[in-house]
Design an enzyme around this catalytic site. Structure first.
Site, mmCIF file in Angstrom:
data_model
loop_
_atom_site.group_PDB
_atom_site.id
_atom_site.type_symbol
_atom_site.label_atom_id
_atom_site.label_comp_id
_atom_site.label_asym_id
_atom_site.label_seq_id
_atom_site.Cartn_x
_atom_site.Cartn_y
_atom_site.Cartn_z
ATOM 1 N N HIS A 3 -2.176 -2.362 -9.603
ATOM 2 C CA HIS A 3 -3.167 -1.777 -8.702
ATOM 3 C C HIS A 3 -4.409 -2.660 -8.706
ATOM 4 O O HIS A 3 -4.782 -3.176 -9.761
ATOM 5 C CB HIS A 3 -3.536 -0.356 -9.156
ATOM 6 C CG HIS A 3 -4.205 0.429 -8.087
ATOM 7 N ND1 HIS A 3 -5.537 0.327 -7.826
ATOM 8 C CD2 HIS A 3 -3.688 1.283 -7.182
ATOM 9 C CE1 HIS A 3 -5.819 1.125 -6.810
ATOM 10 N NE2 HIS A 3 -4.729 1.712 -6.393
ATOM 11 N N ASP A 6 2.736 5.651 -6.955
ATOM 12 C CA ASP A 6 3.990 5.635 -6.210
ATOM 13 C C ASP A 6 5.225 5.471 -7.090
ATOM 14 O O ASP A 6 6.342 5.554 -6.606
ATOM 15 C CB ASP A 6 3.964 4.498 -5.164
ATOM 16 C CG ASP A 6 3.030 4.846 -4.029
ATOM 17 O OD1 ASP A 6 2.961 6.038 -3.706
ATOM 18 O OD2 ASP A 6 2.374 3.945 -3.503
ATOM 19 N N HIS A 54 0.871 -1.191 0.000
ATOM 20 C CA HIS A 54 0.000 0.000 0.000
ATOM 21 C C HIS A 54 0.903 1.236 0.000
ATOM 22 O O HIS A 54 1.736 1.392 -0.878
ATOM 23 C CB HIS A 54 -0.904 -0.105 1.247
ATOM 24 C CG HIS A 54 -2.079 0.828 1.288
ATOM 25 N ND1 HIS A 54 -2.459 1.638 0.252
ATOM 26 C CD2 HIS A 54 -2.966 1.088 2.289
ATOM 27 C CE1 HIS A 54 -3.530 2.337 0.606
ATOM 28 N NE2 HIS A 54 -3.852 2.031 1.836
HETATM 29 N N1 ACO Z 1 5.253 -6.992 -10.205
HETATM 30 C C1 ACO Z 1 5.173 -8.234 -10.747
HETATM 31 N N2 ACO Z 1 4.037 -8.948 -10.808
HETATM 32 C C2 ACO Z 1 2.929 -8.414 -10.256
HETATM 33 C C3 ACO Z 1 2.949 -7.148 -9.660
HETATM 34 C C4 ACO Z 1 4.154 -6.420 -9.651
HETATM 35 N N3 ACO Z 1 4.227 -5.209 -9.104
HETATM 36 N N4 ACO Z 1 1.706 -6.858 -9.189
HETATM 37 C C5 ACO Z 1 0.942 -7.913 -9.470
HETATM 38 N N5 ACO Z 1 1.686 -8.861 -10.133
HETATM 39 C C6 ACO Z 1 1.176 -10.123 -10.670
HETATM 40 C C7 ACO Z 1 0.955 -11.148 -9.561
HETATM 41 O O1 ACO Z 1 2.101 -11.945 -9.359
HETATM 42 C C8 ACO Z 1 -0.219 -11.925 -10.117
HETATM 43 O O2 ACO Z 1 0.288 -12.813 -11.109
HETATM 44 P P1 ACO Z 1 -0.417 -14.262 -11.352
HETATM 45 O O3 ACO Z 1 -1.815 -13.941 -11.807
HETATM 46 O O4 ACO Z 1 0.433 -14.923 -12.387
HETATM 47 O O5 ACO Z 1 -0.371 -14.970 -10.023
HETATM 48 C C9 ACO Z 1 -1.061 -10.872 -10.845
HETATM 49 O O6 ACO Z 1 -0.120 -9.852 -11.235
HETATM 50 C C10 ACO Z 1 -2.165 -10.264 -9.963
HETATM 51 O O7 ACO Z 1 -1.566 -9.784 -8.758
HETATM 52 P P2 ACO Z 1 -2.329 -9.714 -7.362
HETATM 53 O O8 ACO Z 1 -1.312 -9.608 -6.278
HETATM 54 O O9 ACO Z 1 -3.311 -10.841 -7.286
HETATM 55 O O10 ACO Z 1 -3.138 -8.364 -7.534
HETATM 56 P P3 ACO Z 1 -3.792 -7.485 -6.387
HETATM 57 O O11 ACO Z 1 -4.836 -6.672 -7.055
HETATM 58 O O12 ACO Z 1 -4.195 -8.334 -5.238
HETATM 59 O O13 ACO Z 1 -2.562 -6.578 -5.895
HETATM 60 C C11 ACO Z 1 -1.042 -4.790 -5.634
HETATM 61 C C12 ACO Z 1 -2.401 -5.231 -6.199
HETATM 62 C C13 ACO Z 1 -0.928 -5.169 -4.152
HETATM 63 C C14 ACO Z 1 -0.935 -3.264 -5.758
HETATM 64 C C15 ACO Z 1 0.095 -5.475 -6.451
HETATM 65 O O14 ACO Z 1 0.008 -5.104 -7.808
HETATM 66 C C16 ACO Z 1 1.506 -5.148 -5.908
HETATM 67 O O15 ACO Z 1 1.980 -5.824 -4.993
HETATM 68 N N6 ACO Z 1 2.168 -4.089 -6.474
HETATM 69 C C17 ACO Z 1 3.470 -3.678 -5.984
HETATM 70 C C18 ACO Z 1 3.314 -2.810 -4.745
HETATM 71 C C19 ACO Z 1 2.734 -1.442 -5.047
HETATM 72 O O16 ACO Z 1 3.191 -0.736 -5.932
HETATM 73 N N7 ACO Z 1 1.737 -1.046 -4.239
HETATM 74 C C20 ACO Z 1 1.132 0.285 -4.316
HETATM 75 C C21 ACO Z 1 -0.288 0.208 -4.734
HETATM 76 S S1 ACO Z 1 -0.927 1.825 -4.984
HETATM 77 C C22 ACO Z 1 -1.186 2.392 -3.434
HETATM 78 O O17 ACO Z 1 -1.427 1.707 -2.478
HETATM 79 C C23 ACO Z 1 -1.140 3.819 -3.298
#
Ligand code: ACO
Length: 428
Positions: free
Chosen positions: A306, A363, A265
């Site tokens: 996201h 971010d 987050h």
């Molecule tokens: N890098 C690589 N792979 C990713 C990333 C990433 N940043 N984000 C998601 N994926 C992949 C996952 O591995 C998953 O792959 P799969 O389907 O093969 O298993 C798929 O994309 C879906 O990911 P989830 O984690 O299920 O998606 P969710 O919607 O639950 O998570 C989140 C969203 C937490 C933002 C995620 O994208 C992440 O961890 N991003 C990096 C951290 C980040 O930048 N957070 C800030 C968010 S914005 C904010 O809070 C202001």
């Protein structure tokens, strides 16, 4: 609001008829509140398809990359409003008149000081305490200074708490930074704007005059605006859940700060800069993209992806432009920006990211701007928390002013053991 009904049948037998509620925009929602009586719960860990409340504060269409506060598009607000105008809009529902704006600025400006006893509170922290840890503790402690003004059934007291929180968060945030670097705390100045005052409290020292750079103040103000609210994200939902029990606003905001801290987050901005520094050079971008795609590697591209935006994050678009503007206006050449742009390009062209609809989020660029302004990465999430306080408190206020407000109490799918017999130790 209910215009049609959904019927739920299980194994061919109708179980429930459920009203479908229509909002003014966005998905319709199926009202499942009566479903519990039929012996079924819905199951949605992570809230992938759950509207947890009714709200008229912020609208997001993740498919189209739309973000609006009280109906005003974020790009408009970032371009033409200052952060305190955005705060007024979030809290009060509509843009202020000139007189309302001036009065609001005056109220916030006159609440920026903190009690001197709170100043002493910091002395209990180790000098290298993470500023988020200090922010979380000190904001939670604020309630002890206002115990005669915590009646959450009184709208005036609620609004006073909101004003205090918006006003004091920058003061507390800057104190956490000063404590880390071993410099004296700097008191707020009422002749400065909200963003200027924050930079003044962060960077001025008694030994010499400090002049706020207008480019830095403008960028800071925009960063505040771009983080001001974001619908029912994890930290806002945390604030609502804490508030639903009747907890005081300072405790609720401290809960929001704790939730924001995680790297999935608000902690992502700090993690993103650390990642860009670790990559270090454009030549290593491909290697890190491969790591991010490797299922056996827990590495993720920070600042990418996201839960809601599956097209682009409109805040990231403004942040990207601001990043280029700030670096060029301040005459800074940051190799991390080259790494960020190369990473963005490679990732956006890669089928792994395209298929999963992973785009840079707010971010991805904010850390580079904050670094250019001289802010250390440990303060990035603190600045996010400061900016988001208005969103949290607006949601808290909205929830408490809605009729029939109930404590948040989800249920569960139980998968543990049942009906075991406990044998006392003396019988073993
Ligand atoms: N890098 C690589 N792979 C990713 C990333 C990433 N940043 N984000 C998601 N994926 C992949 C996952 O591995 C998953 O792959 P799969 O389907 O093969 O298993 C798929 O994309 C879906 O990911 P989830 O984690 O299920 O998606 P969710 O919607 O639950 O998570 C989140 C969203 C937490 C933002 C995620 O994208 C992440 O961890 N991003 C990096 C951290 C980040 O930048 N957070 C800030 C968010 S914005 C904010 O809070 C202001």
């Amino acid at each position: 609001m209910a215009e049609s009904k959904a019927s739920l049948s299980i194994n061919g037998k109708e179980v429930a008829e459920l009203p479908i509620l229509k909002g003014t925009a966005g998905n319709d929602v199926i009202d499942i509140r009566t479903l519990g009586a039929s012996g079924y719960f819905t199951y949605d860990p992570g809230f992938l398809a759950t509207a947890s409340c009714e709200s008229s504060i912020t609208f997001i269409d993740g498919g189209k990359g739309v973000l609006q506060h009280r109906g005003y598009p974020i790009a408009n607000l970032a371009q033409d409003a200052d952060y305190l105008e955005v705060c007024y809009i979030l809290l009060n529902g509509t843009a202020p008149t000139k007189a309302e704006y001036e009065e609001f600025v005056n109220v916030i400006t006159n609440h920026t000081l903190v009690h001197e006893k709170l100043v002493q509170f910091f002395q209990g922290f180790l000098p290298d305490a993470h500023p988020m840890a200090m922010l979380c503790g000190v904001v939670g402690a604020l309630s002890s200074f206002y115990h005669d003004d915590l009646d959450i059934t009184d709208p005036e007291q609620r609004m006073r708490s909101a004003h205090r929180l918006i006003a004091k968060l920058p003061t507390i945030a800057a104190m956490a930074y000063k404590y880390n670097v071993g410099q004296p705390f700097v008191y707020p100045r009422n002749d400065l704007t909200y963003a200027e005052n924050f930079l003044h409290m962060m960077f001025s020292v008694p030994a010499e005059e400090y002049k706020v750079n207008p480019i830095a103040a403008k960028a800071m103000d925009r960063i505040f605006t771009l983080h001001a609210d974001h619908e029912q994200n994890a930290s806002t939902s945390t604030v609502r859940l804490a508030g639903s029990s009747g907890a005081n606003p300072y405790a609720c905001i401290a809960a929001g700060i704790a939730s924001l801290w995680g790297p999935a987050h608000g902690g992502a901005n700090e993690a993103c800069l650390t990642m860009l520094e670790e990559i270090g050079d454009v030549s290593r971008v491909d290697e890190y993209v491969l790591k991010a795609k490797d299922k056996d590697d827990s590495f993720r591209l920070m600042g990418f992806g996201h839960r809601v935006y599956k097209n682009f994050d409109p805040r990231a678009t403004v942040m990207r432009e601001t990043c280029h503007e700030v670096l060029s206006e301040l005459g800074i050449q940051d190799p991390l920006l080259d790494v960020a742009m190369a990473l963005e390009k490679v990732a956006l062209e890669d089928s792994y990211f395209i298929e999963r609809k992973l785009y840079p989020n707010v971010d991805f660029y904010s850390g580079i701007i904050l670094k250019a302004l001289g802010i250390p990465s440990s303060m990035f999430t603190v600045i996010f928390a400061m900016s988001r306080t208005v969103g949290w408190i607006s949601h808290w206020e909205e929830m408490l002013s809605q009729p029939g407000q109930k404590i948040g109490r989800p249920r569960q799918l139980y998968t543990g053991e049942v009906d075991k017999t406990f044998v006392p130790l003396s019988d073993k």
